[in-house]
Design a protein around this motif. Structure first.
Motif, mmCIF file in Angstrom:
data_model
loop_
_atom_site.group_PDB
_atom_site.id
_atom_site.type_symbol
_atom_site.label_atom_id
_atom_site.label_comp_id
_atom_site.label_asym_id
_atom_site.label_seq_id
_atom_site.Cartn_x
_atom_site.Cartn_y
_atom_site.Cartn_z
ATOM 1 N N TYR A 12 0.817 -1.219 0.000
ATOM 2 C CA TYR A 12 0.000 0.000 0.000
ATOM 3 C C TYR A 12 0.844 1.259 0.000
ATOM 4 O O TYR A 12 2.036 1.219 0.329
ATOM 5 C CB TYR A 12 -0.995 0.027 1.156
ATOM 6 N N VAL B 299 0.531 5.629 1.010
ATOM 7 C CA VAL B 299 -0.216 6.659 1.733
ATOM 8 C C VAL B 299 0.287 8.023 1.273
ATOM 9 O O VAL B 299 1.456 8.357 1.481
ATOM 10 C CB VAL B 299 -0.041 6.535 3.261
ATOM 11 N N SER C 94 -5.106 12.054 4.501
ATOM 12 C CA SER C 94 -4.252 11.240 3.641
ATOM 13 C C SER C 94 -5.125 10.295 2.824
ATOM 14 O O SER C 94 -6.259 10.003 3.200
ATOM 15 C CB SER C 94 -3.244 10.443 4.475
ATOM 16 N N THR D 139 -5.008 6.508 1.305
ATOM 17 C CA THR D 139 -4.337 5.211 1.317
ATOM 18 C C THR D 139 -4.848 4.387 0.144
ATOM 19 O O THR D 139 -6.055 4.342 -0.106
ATOM 20 C CB THR D 139 -4.649 4.452 2.622
ATOM 21 N N THR E 167 -3.379 -2.875 5.690
ATOM 22 C CA THR E 167 -2.438 -1.949 6.315
ATOM 23 C C THR E 167 -1.897 -2.584 7.596
ATOM 24 O O THR E 167 -2.466 -3.563 8.102
ATOM 25 C CB THR E 167 -3.106 -0.608 6.653
ATOM 26 N N GLY F 141 -1.989 -1.371 10.569
ATOM 27 C CA GLY F 141 -2.948 -1.164 11.653
ATOM 28 C C GLY F 141 -2.257 -0.527 12.845
ATOM 29 O O GLY F 141 -1.065 -0.767 13.094
ATOM 30 N N HIS F 142 -2.989 0.302 13.534
ATOM 31 C CA HIS F 142 -2.401 1.010 14.685
ATOM 32 C C HIS F 142 -3.486 1.475 15.648
ATOM 33 O O HIS F 142 -4.670 1.520 15.309
ATOM 34 C CB HIS F 142 -1.570 2.207 14.203
ATOM 35 N N HIS G 256 -4.302 4.870 18.162
ATOM 36 C CA HIS G 256 -3.873 6.245 18.453
ATOM 37 C C HIS G 256 -3.539 6.311 19.950
ATOM 38 O O HIS G 256 -4.415 6.075 20.777
ATOM 39 C CB HIS G 256 -4.974 7.251 18.106
ATOM 40 N N GLU H 220 -11.319 9.161 14.341
ATOM 41 C CA GLU H 220 -10.855 9.357 12.954
ATOM 42 C C GLU H 220 -12.004 9.000 12.026
ATOM 43 O O GLU H 220 -12.849 8.163 12.378
ATOM 44 C CB GLU H 220 -9.644 8.447 12.692
ATOM 45 N N TYR I 183 -12.855 7.717 7.920
ATOM 46 C CA TYR I 183 -12.399 7.235 6.625
ATOM 47 C C TYR I 183 -13.560 7.388 5.633
ATOM 48 O O TYR I 183 -14.708 7.095 5.983
ATOM 49 C CB TYR I 183 -12.055 5.739 6.680
ATOM 50 N N HIS J 158 -7.221 0.254 14.414
ATOM 51 C CA HIS J 158 -7.863 0.124 13.104
ATOM 52 C C HIS J 158 -6.879 -0.320 12.038
ATOM 53 O O HIS J 158 -5.718 0.068 12.037
ATOM 54 C CB HIS J 158 -8.561 1.428 12.697
ATOM 55 N N PHE K 39 -9.005 4.993 0.072
ATOM 56 C CA PHE K 39 -9.877 5.748 0.971
ATOM 57 C C PHE K 39 -9.150 6.987 1.486
ATOM 58 O O PHE K 39 -7.920 7.034 1.549
ATOM 59 C CB PHE K 39 -10.336 4.867 2.151
ATOM 60 N N ALA L 250 -8.547 9.476 4.665
ATOM 61 C CA ALA L 250 -8.578 9.502 6.131
ATOM 62 C C ALA L 250 -8.439 10.949 6.603
ATOM 63 O O ALA L 250 -7.676 11.722 6.018
ATOM 64 C CB ALA L 250 -7.439 8.664 6.705
ATOM 65 N N TYR M 130 -7.882 12.921 10.358
ATOM 66 C CA TYR M 130 -7.568 12.532 11.731
ATOM 67 C C TYR M 130 -6.883 13.660 12.491
ATOM 68 O O TYR M 130 -6.238 14.517 11.888
ATOM 69 C CB TYR M 130 -6.683 11.276 11.721
ATOM 70 N N HIS N 246 0.609 7.368 16.114
ATOM 71 C CA HIS N 246 0.410 6.029 15.548
ATOM 72 C C HIS N 246 1.186 5.028 16.383
ATOM 73 O O HIS N 246 2.411 5.028 16.346
ATOM 74 C CB HIS N 246 0.910 5.956 14.106
ATOM 75 N N TYR O 266 2.088 1.400 16.472
ATOM 76 C CA TYR O 266 2.068 0.134 15.728
ATOM 77 C C TYR O 266 2.393 -1.044 16.636
ATOM 78 O O TYR O 266 1.989 -2.172 16.358
ATOM 79 C CB TYR O 266 3.047 0.210 14.548
#
Ligand code: F6R
Ligand code: ZN
Length: 185
Positions: free
Chosen positions: A53, A55, A70, A72, A86, A88-89, A91, A97, A99, A135, A147, A149, A151, A157, A159
């Motif tokens: 992917y 971004v 952004s 993605t 993705t 995923g993370h 916050h 957020e 999308y 997410h 999509f 985003a 935020y 983020h 991870y």
């Protein structure tokens, strides 16, 4: 310093932002520890190492009280049946957020540490991610899934949270579409 009001031209067909900020590219090798089949992941990473992917960001900076955006784009594909996705993370300071799906078809997988939620995403769908829900996005189709985003710039983020807690479920390709299975299966 805070930035000035600005117009950002969005090309709905080419999915570009102008002016645009940095673009990030995630290849298979960047997704270590995320796919269930780690041998298949390692082989794909050592082989063609495909782009999974990208971004593309607007110029609005990721700093507190700003509201960056952004786009993605996740390529179609799967690794041993697990749909490309993705990282995923979470916050870190639990901010929401939104999308907006633009092209292709996908899913928005969310996990709060106990409960899993899945939203089918197709162009026009707005997926809302409440504060405290990790997410991940998944391409469920056979064309790129994109999509937008929006935020909070100070959301951050995390991870490591996903590596530690998982996402509750995994999304697999089936003849009929997509099937969610428990994270450890
Ligand atoms: C920002 C956000 C998205 C993702 C992007 C890539 O908070 O949720 O812009 O950052 O879809 O996914 P990750 O960050 O999980 O690699
Ligand atoms: Zn996020």
């Amino acid at each position: 310093p805070p930035i000035s009001p600005m117009a950002i031209a969005f090309d709905a067909e080419r999915l570009t932002l102008s002016p645009e900020g940095p673009t990030l590219t995630r290849r298979m090798s960047d997704l270590e520890g995320l796919f269930r089949d780690s041998d298949a992941w390692a082989a794909e990473s050592a082989g063609e190492n495909p782009v999974v992917y990208t971004v593309t960001s607007s110029p609005v900076p990721e700093i507190d009280r700003e509201l960056p955006q952004s786009i993605t784009t996740i390529m179609p594909g799967d690794t041993s049946g697990e749909l490309w996705m993705t990282k995923g993370h979470q916050h870190p300071n639990h901010q929401g957020e939104i999308y907006l799906a633009l092209q292709g078809t996908g899913g928005l997988l969310m996990f709060d540490g106990e409960r899993t939620e899945w939203i089918d995403m197709q162009p026009g769908t707005i997926g809302y991610i409440p504060p405290g829900w990790a997410h991940r996005s998944v391409n469920t189709g056979d064309e790129p899934y994109s999509f937008l985003a929006v935020y909070p710039g100070g959301a951050g983020h995390d991870y490591g949270w996903v590596l530690e807690h998982g996402m509750g479920s995994r999304a697999y390709r089936t003849a009929g579409g997509v099937e969610l299975r428990p994270y450890s299966e």
